[in-house]
Design an enzyme around this catalytic site. Structure first.
Site, short mmCIF file in Angstrom:
data_model
loop_
_atom_site.label_atom_id
_atom_site.label_comp_id
_atom_site.label_asym_id
_atom_site.label_seq_id
_atom_site.Cartn_x
_atom_site.Cartn_y
_atom_site.Cartn_z
CG ASP A 80 -10.81 -79.08 -17.48
OD1 ASP A 80 -11.79 -78.32 -17.48
OD2 ASP A 80 -10.52 -79.83 -18.43
CB SER A 206 -7.13 -81.94 -29.64
OG SER A 206 -6.53 -81.38 -28.50
#
Length: 281
Positions: A80, A206
């Protein structure tokens, strides 16, 4: 179980959650949470995590792959936020089936040029490539301001010109949020879904409340990235244990509840995403 491929997990059209791995405990927690939820997931290792491990990808990648293979639930490995071409070029040697190549800090034309080259390299080796357009805020040194959004017309041109397999878009989320207060631009998500023929990725999830996540998936988000929420759970559990047991020196004593807290967080995100409605045709 053999490692799953990110492309295959997304091929059904259902949304998939991707969770950041920093330590082996993160990987174990993600696998445990996925098994508890009964849903597949992606374990992703960022370039920053590789730097944390002294720049060596092989140890943490090998450990994460071993955890994923031991799971009873399909789990894929994803590299990532890669900015280093050298790191990108190690992906195929370490069990990754997908990479997010991040050239979003570059001017648009340069982003297109280097991302297209990364996509060609990845596709020649059977790898799935994600890119980013319209920067997602919260990263160190990020000049992206909170109001910036990905333009659907530009997104369609970017995907056509680069050949990427998925696109991370800026629709109101921000990296590194420790409170779940983000409000997403759901009409924009739907516009992007209609304009772009590849899966849309939500970074900074998140900080997004459950109801907002459900709406985002219903509007067209297909890959949901979660990192800080795991670290918040991890750190909270460690802090609570050490406050209650200040003489403890064995890290296993406090890493066990930290791992359990992360697993519960993974299970919750997977349950929320799994309960979201499919987008309109």
């Amino acid at each position: 179980m053999p490692l799953a491929r990110t492309a295959d997990l997304l091929a059904s059209g259902a949304a998939v959650a991707a969770f950041n791995v920093i330590t082996v405990e993160h990987a174990e927690a993600i696998a445990a949470g996925a098994e508890a939820a009964g849903r597949p997931a992606v374990l992703q290792i960022s370039e920053n995590a590789v730097k944390f491990h002294g720049g060596a990808l092989a140890p943490i990648a090998s450990a994460t792959a071993a955890v994923a293979r031991a799971s009873t639930i399909p789990l894929a490995l994803h590299l990532d936020h890669v900015e280093s071409v050298d790191l990108l070029h190690t992906a195929s040697a370490h069990d990754f089936s997908s990479v997010m190549y991040d050239a979003s800090a570059l001017p648009y034309a340069e982003n297109v040029k280097v991302t297209a080259a990364a996509a060609r390299w990845a596709h020649a080796r059977g790898l799935w490539l994600e890119a980013e357009l319209g920067r997602v805020g919260g990263k160190p040194g990020d000049a992206h301001t909170p109001g910036v959004r990905t333009d659907p017309t530009e997104a369609a041109a970017f995907v056509a010109d680069t050949g990427v397999d998925a696109l991370a878009v800026a629709v109101g989320s921000t990296h590194a949020m420790t409170t779940r207060t983000a409000t997403l631009d759901h009409p924009l998500i739907a516009e992007l879904r209609d304009a772009v023929p590849v899966p849309l990725v939500l970074h900074g999830s998140s900080g997004v409340p459950d109801a907002e996540l459900r709406r985002a998936v219903a509007a067209g988000i297909r890959k949901v990235n979660v990192g800080t929420a795991l670290n918040t759970a991890f750190t909270g559990a460690v802090r609570a244990f050490l406050e209650a047991h200040p003489s403890t020196v064995d890290p296993r004593r406090y890493l066990a509840p930290a791992r359990e807290a992360m697993a519960a967080t993974v299970e919750r995100f997977l349950t929320v995403i799994g309960a979201a409605a499919s987008p309109a045709p």
